[in-house]
Design an enzyme around this catalytic site. Sequence first.
Site, PDB file in Angstrom:
ATOM      1  N   HIS A   1      16.637 -37.614  84.966  1.00 55.97           N
ATOM      2  CA  HIS A   1      17.755 -38.495  85.320  1.00 55.97           C
ATOM      3  C   HIS A   1      19.048 -38.020  84.658  1.00 55.97           C
ATOM      4  O   HIS A   1      20.082 -37.848  85.319  1.00 55.97           O
ATOM      5  CB  HIS A   1      17.430 -39.924  84.877  1.00 55.97           C
ATOM      6  CG  HIS A   1      18.514 -40.913  85.186  1.00 55.97           C
ATOM      7  ND1 HIS A   1      18.554 -41.637  86.352  1.00 55.97           N
ATOM      8  CD2 HIS A   1      19.614 -41.288  84.472  1.00 55.97           C
ATOM      9  CE1 HIS A   1      19.620 -42.405  86.359  1.00 55.97           C
ATOM     10  NE2 HIS A   1      20.285 -42.218  85.219  1.00 55.97           N
ATOM     11  N   GLU A   2      18.981 -37.799  83.346  1.00 50.57           N
ATOM     12  CA  GLU A   2      20.179 -37.392  82.623  1.00 50.57           C
ATOM     13  C   GLU A   2      20.613 -35.971  82.994  1.00 50.57           C
ATOM     14  O   GLU A   2      21.809 -35.672  82.993  1.00 50.57           O
ATOM     15  CB  GLU A   2      19.951 -37.496  81.113  1.00 50.57           C
ATOM     16  CG  GLU A   2      19.613 -38.898  80.620  1.00 50.57           C
ATOM     17  CD  GLU A   2      20.689 -39.912  80.992  1.00 50.57           C
ATOM     18  OE1 GLU A   2      21.849 -39.523  81.185  1.00 50.57           O
ATOM     19  OE2 GLU A   2      20.357 -41.112  81.087  1.00 50.57           O
TER      20      GLU A   2
ATOM     21  N   HIS B   1      22.971 -36.150  85.921  1.00 48.98           N
ATOM     22  CA  HIS B   1      24.348 -36.423  85.496  1.00 48.98           C
ATOM     23  C   HIS B   1      24.985 -35.164  84.885  1.00 48.98           C
ATOM     24  O   HIS B   1      26.125 -34.806  85.207  1.00 48.98           O
ATOM     25  CB  HIS B   1      24.357 -37.538  84.434  1.00 48.98           C
ATOM     26  CG  HIS B   1      24.000 -38.892  84.957  1.00 48.98           C
ATOM     27  ND1 HIS B   1      24.572 -39.447  86.082  1.00 48.98           N
ATOM     28  CD2 HIS B   1      23.125 -39.823  84.482  1.00 48.98           C
ATOM     29  CE1 HIS B   1      24.078 -40.653  86.283  1.00 48.98           C
ATOM     30  NE2 HIS B   1      23.194 -40.904  85.321  1.00 48.98           N
TER      31      HIS B   1
END
Length: 452
Positions: free
Chosen positions: A22-23, A26
Site C-alpha cells: 500500500h505504502e 504512494h
Amino acid sequence: MGEFIGSVWWMIVSLGVLVTFHEFGHYWVARRCGVKVLRFSVGFGKPLWMRRNRAGTEFAIAAIPLGGYVKMLDEREVEVHPAERGQAFNHKSVWQRIAIVAAGPLANLVLCVALLWAMFVIGKQDYSATIGRATGMALTAGLQTGDRVLGVDDRDVVTAGQASMALTTAAMDRRDATLTVLDAQQQVRTRTLPLSQLPAGFDERWVPALAGLTWQFRMQPALVERIEPGHPAEGVLMPGDLLLAVDGVRIDSAEQVPAQVRALGERGGPGMIEVQRGADRMALEITPQQGKDARGQPTWQIGVGFPQSSAPVYDTTLQYGPLAALPAALRETARATSDSLGMMRRMITGAASLQNVSGPVTIARVANVSAQRGLDWFLWFLAVMSLSLCIINLLPIPILDGGHLLYYLIELVKGSPLSERAMAAGQYIGLALLAGLMGLAFYNDILGLASR
C-alpha cells in the site's frame, strides 16, 4: 497459547505484506510526480531498522507493526527550503495529488489480482458445492442428496463457499434463489429455494443450514469406532461397521444417529439397524436403552462412538495455467468486490447485521487458520485482505485516502483548496467515524470469543 502465538505472528506477517505494498504505491507515484519522500516506514513508533537512499528517503521498520506511512515533503508539516518547494506535495497539481493518494489503494487492488493469480496457478484445494443432505425447505424445493450446485441465480459457482455466499446474499435481500444443479443422473435441473420465507432476524452465518442444506464435506460418515460395554450395541455391532439406516431412516452422517436412536427409543420396542460390514450389508435388531448424556440429561442410547471430527478431505481444486489464471483472478476480484460493496450497502440500509464487521482478533484467527491450511489458502486470505484494505481506504472518510480524494474533487469543482478549518473539521469527523467502526469491530470480536 500456540494458537494465540500463531495468530499474532500471521497477523504481523499479513499486515507487513499488505501495508508495504500500500505504502509503496504512494511512494512510487510520488517519486514519479517529483515529490520528495522523507520517510517510508513499515510500522509505527521507534524505528528498529533504518536506511537512507541517495534521494534522501529514510526506509524504516518500526516497533509497532500495525500499519505504516509515507512522509512526503509538505509545507503544511515542515519548513521547506525555497530550492525544494517544487518537490513539495502541496505544490503539485490537484491531478498529481489525486494520483499519489489513489496509488495506495490501487496497489492493494493490483496485489489482490497478483495473489489470486498465484493461488490459481498453484491450485486452491476446496470443497465442491455438493449437497450431502437436504431437509425442510431444500427437500420441498426438490433438492436431493448428491445434487451438485452449478449456479445460484445468475452466478456460476464451483465451491460450497461460493454457493453459500450467493445464497446468503439472496436471503438478506429477502428473495428466492434459483439453483442450477447437476443431479445423480447427470441431468442439469433448476430448483427454486424460497429463501424469502426465512423468518425475520435469521442468523446470516447459517443460511444454507436454515434452508435445509448440508454440504457433503460437512458430513462425517457414521463409522463405528468403539462399542460401550454394557450397552445394547455390545454383541450386535462391531468397530468398523458403517451405519446405513436406523429403523428404516437413511443415515448419511454420524450427526443424524442420536436423533434417530431417540426416535426409536421413544417408539418403544426393538428396531433394525442396517450396516455395511466389510463387503456385507446386513440388518441387525437392537433396542435402545435410556441413559444420560455428557451434560447429565436423560437420553436414549445404543452405546456406539464415532471418530472425533477431523478436517474434511478436499474434493475439488481450482487451478489454471499461467495465462488462464489471469482472467480467472480478475473475475474473482470482481466477484469479491461486488460481494464486499453489496455487504456494506446492506449493513448501511439495515438488510445485513452489523455483526459482519470483523476486528483484529477475528482477522488474526483467520490468518492463522489460513496459514495452517496451506499456501493456497493463505494467498487467498491475503488477497481478500488486500482488497478489503483497498475498499476501506477509498471510503470518503476524512483521514483515509478516500477522504483526501474527496477534498481534491471538491477543489476541482470549486477551483480552490478547502480551507484549513474545513479540513480540520473533517479530520475530527473522520476520527469519530473510525473510532466508532473500531469499537464495533472490537465488540463483535469479544462476542465471538465469548461464544466459542
